[in-house]
Every structure is written in C-alpha cells, then in structure tokens.
Design an enzyme around this catalytic site. Structure first.
Site, short mmCIF file in Angstrom:
data_model
loop_
_atom_site.label_atom_id
_atom_site.label_comp_id
_atom_site.label_asym_id
_atom_site.label_seq_id
_atom_site.Cartn_x
_atom_site.Cartn_y
_atom_site.Cartn_z
N HIS A 161 -10.21 11.56 1.58
CA HIS A 161 -9.78 12.47 0.52
C HIS A 161 -9.79 11.72 -0.80
O HIS A 161 -9.97 10.50 -0.83
CB HIS A 161 -8.37 12.99 0.81
CG HIS A 161 -7.32 11.92 0.84
ND1 HIS A 161 -7.12 11.09 1.94
CD2 HIS A 161 -6.42 11.51 -0.09
CE1 HIS A 161 -6.15 10.24 1.69
NE2 HIS A 161 -5.70 10.47 0.47
N GLU A 248 -2.90 13.48 5.21
CA GLU A 248 -2.01 14.15 6.15
C GLU A 248 -2.68 15.33 6.85
O GLU A 248 -3.59 15.96 6.30
CB GLU A 248 -0.76 14.65 5.43
CG GLU A 248 0.06 13.56 4.80
CD GLU A 248 1.25 14.09 4.02
OE1 GLU A 248 2.23 13.35 3.88
OE2 GLU A 248 1.18 15.24 3.53
N LYS A 361 -1.23 10.93 10.45
CA LYS A 361 0.01 11.28 9.75
C LYS A 361 0.24 12.79 9.76
O LYS A 361 -0.64 13.57 9.42
CB LYS A 361 -0.02 10.78 8.31
CG LYS A 361 1.31 10.95 7.57
CD LYS A 361 1.21 10.60 6.09
CE LYS A 361 0.86 9.17 5.87
NZ LYS A 361 0.94 8.82 4.42
N HIS A 366 9.62 20.20 4.93
CA HIS A 366 11.00 20.59 5.25
C HIS A 366 11.56 21.70 4.37
O HIS A 366 12.66 22.20 4.62
CB HIS A 366 11.90 19.36 5.14
CG HIS A 366 11.85 18.69 3.79
ND1 HIS A 366 12.60 19.12 2.71
CD2 HIS A 366 11.12 17.63 3.35
CE1 HIS A 366 12.34 18.34 1.68
NE2 HIS A 366 11.45 17.43 2.03
N GLU A 446 7.79 6.44 7.64
CA GLU A 446 7.34 6.18 6.27
C GLU A 446 8.33 6.82 5.32
O GLU A 446 8.93 7.85 5.64
CB GLU A 446 5.93 6.76 6.05
CG GLU A 446 5.31 6.43 4.72
CD GLU A 446 3.88 6.96 4.61
OE1 GLU A 446 2.98 6.38 5.27
OE2 GLU A 446 3.65 7.96 3.90
N ASN A 447 8.55 6.21 4.17
CA ASN A 447 9.40 6.83 3.16
C ASN A 447 8.62 7.87 2.38
O ASN A 447 7.39 7.88 2.38
CB ASN A 447 10.01 5.78 2.22
CG ASN A 447 8.98 4.83 1.65
OD1 ASN A 447 8.18 4.28 2.39
ND2 ASN A 447 9.00 4.64 0.35
N ARG A 477 5.76 1.78 -2.03
CA ARG A 477 4.51 1.07 -2.01
C ARG A 477 4.61 -0.06 -3.00
O ARG A 477 5.37 0.02 -3.97
CB ARG A 477 3.38 2.06 -2.38
CG ARG A 477 1.98 1.50 -2.46
CD ARG A 477 0.97 2.63 -2.62
NE ARG A 477 0.93 3.59 -1.54
CZ ARG A 477 0.24 3.43 -0.43
NH1 ARG A 477 -0.44 2.32 -0.24
NH2 ARG A 477 0.28 4.35 0.50
#
Length: 532
Positions: A161, A248, A361, A366, A446-447, A477
């Site tokens: 991507h 993702e 991933k 949410h 992962e955050n 990161r």
C-alpha cells in the site's frame, strides 16, 4: 560514564547495572551530530533535539569498583518479544537510508535497553518503483545490515500500500495503469477513489500488464526471499504480509472521515468500483436475488454520520437485520476473508520453510462497538454484530496458514474513549483474542499511535503479562518524539516492567570469574535525563 539529557529538571531512568555496564562498551566520536528531521539527536560529546531544547551529553564522572556480572540473554520462550518500529520513511522514496546516523544511534540504544529487535516497513512503491519486475533492494539491504551488526532481530512488514504520511505512493507504473483503469482502486458511492492500495476485487484479474496483483505480490516476495536469503531465519525472524490499507485487513471505509469530528462516524461501504459491482451482481444472480445485486445499501449513512442518521444501522428495525442486509454483509465480508486467505497462503508458500514467523494485521475497529449493529466494523468488512461473531472465520483462516495475528490498539482503554461514541476497544480486543485462542492463533500486540495516551503504558503492560500474554509486541515508532524526555522514560519503564526472561545457566558467574579483578562503573549507575 554518564549519559544525560541537559536541561533544568532531572529524572533518572534506566537505573540498572545492565545499562551502565553496556553503555561503557560503546564509544562515540566526540562532537558527532546526528540529525533526525527538524530535530537533532547526537551521540558524542554533545547532541541535541534542537527544536525541543533537548540534547544528549556523555561525560565522565567519578567511578567506583564493582564486581563483574554477566548479562542475561533473553530466552524467547519465557518472555514477550519486544520490537520497536523504525520510521516509516527509514528508507526514503529515493531508496536511500534516511536519518542513517540517528537510526544507528537509536539501534544501539535499543540494544542496550534489552529489546528483542526492530520492525521495518518495506514499501512496494520503493522497491518496484519504476517497472514491473525491476527490483531495487539496495536501501533496505543497507539498513538490514545495520540491524545485523548491532545484534538486534528484525521483523519486516511487506507494504503493498502507499502512505501519505511517509510520502511513499504505490509504484509509478501501477499509478499509470490506475489512471487508465481507475476501477483497480476502491470506490465509494460518490465515486471517490482510494488510491493507496488496490481493490481486493482485482486480486485475480490480470490488470497489471497481463498479470494479476496476487501474481505480482508473489514475484515481489520471491525476489525479497532471494535478496535477503543470508538474513532470513537469523536476523530476520518475522515477516508481516500487507493485507490492505495501512497494511491492515480491512476496507478503506473511513477514508472520508473529517479530522475535526470528535466522534468518528460509521464510515462508508467501498463496493462501487466496476470490479466490486460486477462481483455483487454475480452474487445476486447466483443467490436468486438479481435486484439486490445492483448496488450497495441505499439507506447507509455517509462517512461522518452516526448510526441513527439513516435507517441501515439503526439498532431497532435497521436494514442490517433484514434478509437484504444479511445478503449484502455476508458477501462484503466474505470478499475480505478470501482476500486475506489468498495473501496469507502466498506468504506461507513463499516463507513457510524459512524459520520465520508469518503475520497479518487485523485492525481494532472499536468505534460504535456498544451498539447492536457495530456499524464501523460492518463498513470495514467485519460482519460482527451483537448477534454474530465476525472474527471466528478470520481466526480460523489464520490458523489454517499457521499465521500469527497482530492486533493494534493494546494501549487503548474504554475509559479513554468519548462516551457518546459508544466505543469499547477493550471488549473488542477481548472478543478477537478469544477467537484466536479458540483456534490456536498466537497474538502479537501493537500500540495505536506514536503518542501513547495517559494510562496507555499500563494497558500495554496488562496485555504483556499473565497466561494469555501476547507472544510479541510491536511498539510504534522510533523518531524524535520516541527519544524525547516526554516519552522515553515511560517506554524505558515499560521495558523494565515486562516479564523478565529466565537466566540462562551460561550467564551465571563461575567461581573463577567472581575472583577476577573488579571493573569500573559509574557511581550513579544509570542514565539521567533532564528537560529544558
């Protein structure tokens, strides 16, 4: 030796003998300076984060004798593997290592801190930039060699991507094809296209100079495996397969969301490119509902709207619960699952015998989770509602390919969400995690962003402990903020508080070693940080 960041206030971090002893093994050229974007990080006599008023300084201090001790080697089976993501543009669009000196210094710092390794995004648009089959791995080979020399492990993310944030688009030749055939991109009901990745509807359609995207991805993976064969299985111990927007597994359903909106909207279905519409029409005819296959839901809200703004997602009497709703949502979500199945199968075939972990991933969508319809998940491609589990089939598919699942958002809590958004990252994470546990899929965390919010580190620690702890964690990161006094002490504390690996027997001191002459160490035994 003492490492400090000079300013007006001082907070000690990394107050461990490990850091002090290992820092003593490093030497930096006096006065060397390392630039990182607009800020500066330098390791040597002095170094600065110029715009933030921060600089690192090495200076000699009074030392005292201590007994030599061996350093524990991490044993992966006993603890969580921690990786820190390298900058998205660690290798630039011009295929050179960005911020090379700063990254080299950062790698050494992470090694001393005791992290397992780093994560490196490898961009399709950089490597295969000019023409199909013309690969240039030079920038990434140089960076992998840097990681290898420091002694860190490396997890690579194959990114099919583009990224506006990193200013790295898709390959030039793919963009050219897209101008002539825009149906290779995802499209919403207004005709707005998402040009940061290809539509999953063309996975097996020969739209790329006579080849299908899956064939092109496979050739890319084979070229990577050949070019990095000396590192795969040793330095490189994990590979993530890009599955969609931002890597993702999802549709780009939130591409049109307004950044000014406090409460995210439900997003929009991405089923209006010619290839998607053709598949929808075929599905309608196959199921005996030809009229249903003429287009997406006519009563779905727009990007920034709430679930109740139109009739499709309404909790009571919404179209999502109707026979048509089930027809459309089953089809829409099944395409996403089949897309992941194709790409993870490709990755397993290419790297299955390479002794590396293969990952994909799955996003943590949410928003609006506390409603019955879970609209944000539905537009993203997950047929998950109050009455239906949409993640079981995904976990089962990951298990079939022996792939690990990376779940972002492990720093988020329900308490930190706006009440009117009816969001629940904790409940959704628990649901996906349960599906993975049921099917034997290992979970990596992962955050959610570079700036972990207040309380986020405690959330991360919670997910890295206990019987159901994440297998590994990717902290995103590295950059100027990562090493800033506002952030780095908290990250250091996270590393210290993680479940410690067991001591290897070879690491224990022998009686002969205990009797050896003491070595010098700092009386302050730590890294000190001051802020301006």
């Amino acid at each position: 030796m003492e490492v400090s960041v000079i300013g007006s206030s001082q907070a000690k971090i990394l107050k461990t003998d490990l850091a002090c002893r290992e820092l003593g093994l490093l030497s930096f050229k006096n006065g060397s300076r390392v630039s990182w974007g607009k800020s500066q990080i330098s390791f040597g006599r002095s170094c600065g984060l110029r715009n933030s008023g921060v600089r690192f300084t090495l200076k000699a201090v009074q030392t005292e004798a201590i007994r030599p001790q061996k350093i524990s080697r991490p044993q992966s089976q006993h603890g969580v593997r921690l990786y820190v993501g390298l900058p998205l543009d660690a290798v630039s669009y011009c295929n050179v290592v960005n911020h090379a000196k700063a990254i080299a210094a950062g790698l050494k710092a992470l090694k001393l801190l005791g992290v397992e390794g780093v994560e490196l995004p490898i961009w399709w648009g950089v490597v295969e930039k000019e023409a199909m089959g013309k690969y240039d791995w030079s920038g990434y080979l140089a960076l992998v060699e840097m990681v290898h020399k420091v002694g860190l492990k490396l997890h690579v993310s194959l990114c099919f991507h583009g990224s506006k944030h990193a200013k790295i688009p898709l390959p030039e030749w793919v963009i050219k094809i897209g101008k002539q055939n825009p149906s290779i991109f995802f499209t919403d009901h207004t005709g707005q296209q998402y040009k940061e990745c290809l539509s999953l509807a063309v996975d097996e359609v020969p739209v790329l100079e006579g080849k299908t995207p899956v064939e092109v991805y496979n050739d890319f993976c084979e070229s990577f495996k050949s070019s990095f064969s000396s590192f795969i299985g040793s330095t490189i111990d994990g590979i993530s397969m890009g599955l969609g927007p931002d890597g993702e597994l999802r549709y780009p359903s939130h591409q049109g969301l307004s950044r000014s909106s406090k409460v995210p909207g439900v997003g929009e279905f991405q089923c209006y490119d010619k290839s998607m519409l053709a598949l929808l029409k075929e599905h309608g005819e196959t199921t005996g509902n030809p009229l249903w296959g003429l287009g997406g839901p006519h009563d779905a809200p727009v990007y920034d709207a709430s679930p109740s703004s139109n009739s499709f997602f309404k909790d009571q009497g919404g179209s999502w619960e109707s026979p048509y709703g089930d027809f459309f949502l089953s089809w829409y979500s099944s395409l996403l699952v089949r897309h992941a199945d194709r790409l993870l199968s490709l990755a397993s075939s290419a790297f299955g015998n390479s002794e590396v972990a293969i990952c994909g991933k799955v996003p943590l969508v949410h928003q609006w989770y506390k409603t019955r319809s879970h609209p944000a998940e539905l537009t993203a491609g997950f047929y998950n509602t109050q009455n239906r589990d949409g993640y079981e089939v995904i976990a089962e598919m990951f298990a079939q390919h022996s792939c690990k699942m990376i779940l972002p958002g492990m720093d988020l809590s329900d308490e930190g969400q706006l009440q009117e958004g009816l969001s629940s990252p904790e409940q959704l994470l628990g649901q996906i995690w349960s599906a993975c546990k049921k099917h034997g899929v290992e979970v990596s965390g992962e955050n959610s962003s570079d700036a972990v919010a207040h309380g986020g580190f405690e959330q991360i620690r919670k997910h890295l402990s206990g019987e159901d702890a994440a297998h590994s964690f990717f902290y995103q990161r590295m950059g100027a903020y990562f090493f800033s006094p506002e952030h780095f002490p908290s990250f250091t504390q996270l590393v210290r508080n993680m479940k410690q690996p067991q001591m290897h027997t070879d690491d224990l001191l022998s009686e002969e070693e205990k009797a050896k002459e003491p070595v010098a160490a700092t009386s302050e035994s730590g890294i000190q940080m001051q802020t301006a």
